[in-house]
Scaffold this active site. Sequence first.
Site, mmCIF file in Angstrom:
data_model
loop_
_atom_site.group_PDB
_atom_site.id
_atom_site.type_symbol
_atom_site.label_atom_id
_atom_site.label_comp_id
_atom_site.label_asym_id
_atom_site.label_seq_id
_atom_site.Cartn_x
_atom_site.Cartn_y
_atom_site.Cartn_z
ATOM 1 N N GLU A 1 0.714 -1.002 0.004
ATOM 2 C CA GLU A 1 -0.120 -0.159 0.061
ATOM 3 C C GLU A 1 0.979 1.257 0.010
ATOM 4 O O GLU A 1 0.609 2.000 -0.684
ATOM 5 C CB GLU A 1 -0.888 0.099 1.259
ATOM 6 C CG GLU A 1 -2.072 -1.139 1.222
ATOM 7 C CD GLU A 1 -3.012 -0.882 -0.185
ATOM 8 O OE1 GLU A 1 -3.076 0.196 -0.674
ATOM 9 O OE2 GLU A 1 -3.465 -1.879 -0.420
ATOM 10 N N TYR B 1 -5.824 6.419 4.607
ATOM 11 C CA TYR B 1 -6.171 5.297 3.603
ATOM 12 C C TYR B 1 -5.286 3.930 3.885
ATOM 13 O O TYR B 1 -5.832 2.937 3.625
ATOM 14 C CB TYR B 1 -5.749 5.893 2.330
ATOM 15 C CG TYR B 1 -5.394 4.850 1.180
ATOM 16 C CD1 TYR B 1 -6.518 4.245 0.562
ATOM 17 C CD2 TYR B 1 -4.016 4.337 0.734
ATOM 18 C CE1 TYR B 1 -6.387 3.359 -0.221
ATOM 19 C CE2 TYR B 1 -4.008 3.398 0.116
ATOM 20 C CZ TYR B 1 -5.070 2.903 -0.693
ATOM 21 O OH TYR B 1 -4.988 1.600 -1.316
ATOM 22 N N ASP C 1 -9.025 6.227 -1.870
ATOM 23 C CA ASP C 1 -7.961 6.807 -2.886
ATOM 24 C C ASP C 1 -8.232 7.454 -4.054
ATOM 25 O O ASP C 1 -9.562 7.795 -3.989
ATOM 26 C CB ASP C 1 -6.981 5.452 -3.146
ATOM 27 C CG ASP C 1 -7.790 4.663 -4.068
ATOM 28 O OD1 ASP C 1 -8.722 4.833 -4.326
ATOM 29 O OD2 ASP C 1 -6.914 3.729 -4.555
#
Length: 352
Positions: free
Chosen positions: A34, A117, A135
């Site tokens: 990520e 996020y 996102d």
Amino acid sequence: MNRVPDILLEWYQQQARTLPWRETKDPYAIWISEIILQQTRVNQGLDYYRRFMEAFPTVQELAAAPVEAVLKQWQGLGYYSRARNLHQAAQQVVSLYGGVLPGSSEELLKLKGVGPYTAAAVASIAFSERVVTVDGNVNRFISRLFSMAEDPLSARGRQEIVTLASAMAGQFSPGLFNQALMEFGALQCIPHPDCEICPLKNYCEAFRLDLVSELPVRKKKMKVRDRYFYYAVVRFQDQYWLRQRGAGDIWQGLYEFPLLETGSEIADFSELASALETLFSSRGSISLSSCSEVYVHVLTHQKIHAVFCVIQTSETPQFIDNNATPYSFSEISELPVSRLTDRYLHSGWINP
Ligand code: SF4
């Protein structure tokens, strides 16, 4: 609208890309992927992810590594604060959480460099927490699906996206649903989408109202700042001097040749030679032998115009800020450097 989640998940089962971090529940691996993918396209990120996981397979190994080794693995990915933060966060995990990544988004948010996020992505995928990931791809898709009038990057817009996406997620598996949302934004609801083939076109408000190209609503773009970098590639015998960049600007912790930054372009060669000689002194002769072409390097809000000038000295140079260290050409290739410096080093301008 209530058919949308089913159609979305069906699409995901058929179209999702096979990616290594989708085949694991290891929170460490998901976290690394990520962070890498935050500002990087999947194709480019894939190689970096594999190399990074090979170099640091566990959070303990990442925490114990020198920061230079972490930056070296990151070289070329840009946004280097991500790598420094990852390293510090790994040390937090080892010292505060016994080497185990915390299992909730609330705790994950306490780690260095982990924002809403990333915390939501790791918590939902690895720990099945009911929290939505938002996102840029999700913003675009949800803004269009519901024809949102708010900029999704504003506080109100963000809240609206979270509310709409949470309502859609319902009782579906949180990790699976989040990945389906992000993948749909990444592959189907792209900036210039082919709506005719979209399985959601009958449910999409932007499509119905012919507003696809207008959404998401955006605030005005920030102005791009031009910066002029002149690097002194000072050579004495077979050594070159480099320094490590400090805090408070781009490329913190990376190495580069001593730098003169000016407010505008210096086009005159002798003026440039005099300006670069303010960076160091030498008891022997100094000769500026050649300067590179102008390298243009674009960052988010900056456009850097860089020139590298090779300067030969007949005695050891002394640098004004005492911060430069000599390296052989082969040693330089071991140092973490920006993509700009890397481009120069691979250009053949320096002939070792
Ligand atoms: S119809 Fe077009 S704008 Fe609407 S969700 Fe599909 S791809 Fe996106």
